[in-house]
Design an enzyme around this catalytic site. Structure first.
Site, short mmCIF file in Angstrom:
data_model
loop_
_atom_site.label_atom_id
_atom_site.label_comp_id
_atom_site.label_asym_id
_atom_site.label_seq_id
_atom_site.Cartn_x
_atom_site.Cartn_y
_atom_site.Cartn_z
N SER A 7 0.81 -1.23 -0.15
CA SER A 7 -0.21 0.05 0.08
C SER A 7 0.80 1.23 -0.08
CB SER A 7 -0.97 0.03 1.22
OG SER A 7 -1.44 1.19 1.71
N TYR A 17 -1.55 0.31 10.59
CA TYR A 17 -1.97 -0.22 9.10
C TYR A 17 -0.40 -0.09 8.45
CZ TYR A 17 -3.44 -0.64 4.39
OH TYR A 17 -3.53 -1.07 2.87
N1 NAP Z 1 -9.01 -0.40 -0.94
C1 NAP Z 1 -7.75 0.19 -0.75
O1 NAP Z 1 -8.16 1.46 -1.07
C2 NAP Z 1 -6.34 -0.27 -0.83
C3 NAP Z 1 -5.30 0.47 -0.88
C4 NAP Z 1 -4.34 0.09 -0.68
C5 NAP Z 1 -3.74 -1.32 -0.42
N2 NAP Z 1 -4.81 -2.10 -0.23
C6 NAP Z 1 -4.64 -3.54 0.35
O2 NAP Z 1 -5.30 -4.22 -1.01
C7 NAP Z 1 -5.66 -5.55 -0.34
C8 NAP Z 1 -7.00 -5.82 -0.39
O3 NAP Z 1 -7.89 -4.92 0.25
P1 NAP Z 1 -9.22 -4.56 -0.30
O4 NAP Z 1 -9.51 -3.12 -0.59
O5 NAP Z 1 -9.74 -5.40 -1.55
O6 NAP Z 1 -10.39 -4.79 0.77
P2 NAP Z 1 -11.41 -5.72 1.34
O7 NAP Z 1 -12.47 -5.70 0.34
O8 NAP Z 1 -11.80 -5.51 2.59
O9 NAP Z 1 -10.76 -7.15 1.06
C9 NAP Z 1 -9.84 -7.67 2.10
C10 NAP Z 1 -9.82 -9.28 1.95
O10 NAP Z 1 -9.04 -9.81 2.67
C11 NAP Z 1 -9.83 -10.85 3.47
N3 NAP Z 1 -9.25 -11.18 4.75
C12 NAP Z 1 -9.64 -10.47 5.92
N4 NAP Z 1 -8.90 -10.96 6.90
C13 NAP Z 1 -8.56 -12.31 6.33
C14 NAP Z 1 -8.09 -13.33 7.04
N5 NAP Z 1 -7.90 -13.51 8.34
N6 NAP Z 1 -7.98 -14.65 6.20
C15 NAP Z 1 -8.25 -14.67 5.18
N7 NAP Z 1 -8.73 -13.34 4.40
C16 NAP Z 1 -8.88 -12.37 5.06
C17 NAP Z 1 -11.20 -10.44 3.51
O11 NAP Z 1 -12.11 -11.44 3.67
P3 NAP Z 1 -13.55 -11.24 4.64
O12 NAP Z 1 -14.23 -10.35 3.74
O13 NAP Z 1 -13.84 -12.68 4.60
O14 NAP Z 1 -12.97 -10.74 5.96
C18 NAP Z 1 -11.35 -9.77 2.03
O15 NAP Z 1 -11.71 -10.99 1.24
C19 NAP Z 1 -5.47 -5.49 1.36
O16 NAP Z 1 -4.13 -6.06 1.48
C20 NAP Z 1 -5.37 -3.81 1.46
O17 NAP Z 1 -4.29 -3.66 2.45
C21 NAP Z 1 -6.32 -1.81 -0.42
#
Ligand code: NAP
Length: 320
Positions: A151, A164
């Site tokens: 990130s 985070y």
């Molecule tokens: N969205 C942004 O703007 C952004 C920006 C920078 C980086 N990121 C990074 O991108 C990645 C994906 O994020 P996202 O935006 O797609 O968020 P998201 O929609 O909240 O997705 C996160 C995923 O991780 C899963 N997860 C959480 N805890 C878990 C566990 N203990 N075991 C297995 N799976 C687990 C969640 O599953 P459940 O739904 O079952 O909990 C969900 O499928 C993350 O690493 C995040 O830090 C996101």
């Protein structure tokens, strides 16, 4: 001159390449899974057991190179079982995409040790452990890709996002060491660094009990920190162009790159911060960012009635 020990660039057919994606039932992980399926990869989509039903809801079923597996990345037995099973069933994992992540929103003073451990376990320890378990197979096959979804929070820190950022900085540091360590076997390690994505990802942030209290209470000394940061982040996320699909396409390009770079800023704002950090002297950079914080002049002012008392440890600790 050719680079020493390049990750072997030999072309791998997608159908012969097994990719495991964590947290694939929603958000970016789902977009990565879909992009890989469309390219014809053999894809193992994983999700927490409680979230496995989402695949059926989305019309994603096993078959034709798609495998669905339960994996809670926090669970050491889950981690070991899936890597061992895939080694036997599919001949091992060629590409590991550590995408699963959680995000706490709290000022440092409102975070307990347990909150920090929870944040680090999902975003740092679990991905490193999955990488560690996958490496013997990749080394034996002398090819592999480990992709860590990091990130902008892994290159800089913002107020209320310290936990985070700590987790993503840890991921960046360990991945950088790993990049050197496994390159001799043709294994590439890449940190894909998205900035803000136009998604509901940041609505799923976790507030610690003290953070929740402070956000709701205008008299709390930190109330303005939460209020203005939440409004700012929400507004930016609605406006940015980057989508889970655009970031997923970058992940596919990393997998297909003959010699993928260690860091890939995956959105426009990520590229901007990437270069700002390199070009500006640190003291200028931090001051520019401080004065750019939303309504920062109002922070620390207000009709505060009580100091925030840090929790020394949750009650459950004593009961465990
Ligand atoms: N969205 C942004 O703007 C952004 C920006 C920078 C980086 N990121 C990074 O991108 C990645 C994906 O994020 P996202 O935006 O797609 O968020 P998201 O929609 O909240 O997705 C996160 C995923 O991780 C899963 N997860 C959480 N805890 C878990 C566990 N203990 N075991 C297995 N799976 C687990 C969640 O599953 P459940 O739904 O079952 O909990 C969900 O499928 C993350 O690493 C995040 O830090 C996101």
């Amino acid at each position: 001159m050719p680079p020493l020990h390049p990750p072997r660039g030999r072309h791998r057919k997608p159908a012969d390449t097994t990719v495991l994606v964590t947290g694939a039932s929603t958000g970016l992980g789902l977009a990565i899974g879909r992009a890989l399926i469309a390219r014809g990869y053999r894809v193992v989509l994983t999700a927490r057991p409680e979230s496995m039903h989402r695949f059926a809801d989305l019309g994603i079923r096993e078959g034709q190179g798609v495998f669905l597996r339960a994996l809670d990345v926090r669970d050491p037995d889950h981690r070991l079982r899936i890597i061992t099973e895939l080694e036997v069933d599919l001949g091992g994992i060629d590409v590991l995409v550590n995408n699963a992540g959680i995000s706490y929103r709290t000022v440092i003073e409102h975070a307990t040790e347990r909150d920090l451990q929870d944040q680090l376990l999902v975003n740092f320890q679990a991905p490193m452990e999955l990488a560690r378990l996958s490496l013997a197979g990749m080394r034996a096959r002398r090819w592999g890709r480990i992709i860590h979804v990091s990130s902008v929070g892994g290159m800089m820190a913002m107020p209320t996002m310290g936990l985070y950022s700590a987790s993503k900085h840890a991921l960046e540091g360990a991945s950088e060491a790993l990049w050197y360590e496994v390159r001799p076997w043709g294994i590439g390690v890449t940190l894909v660094e998205p900035g803000f994505i136009n998604s509901d990802g940041f609505q799923k942030v976790r507030y610690t009990p003290l953070a929740q209290q402070a956000e709701a209470d205008q008299r709390d000394p930190y109330h303005a920190h939460y209020r203005y940061m939440a409004d700012f982040i929400g507004a930016v996320m609605r406006r940015v162009q980057a989508t889970p699909q655009s970031v997923a396409n970058k992940v596919v390009r990393v997998i297909e790159h003959p010699d993928p770079p260690l860091r890939v800023p995956a959105t426009l704002d990520a590229s901007l911060f990437f270069w700002l950090r390199r070009m500006l002297p640190r003291w200028v950079y931090h001051r520019v960012l401080y004065w750019g914080l939303p309504s920062v002049r109002k922070w620390g002012r207000g009709p505060f009635s009580r100091p925030a008392l840090p929790e020394t440890g949750p009650k459950e600790d004593a009961e465990d």
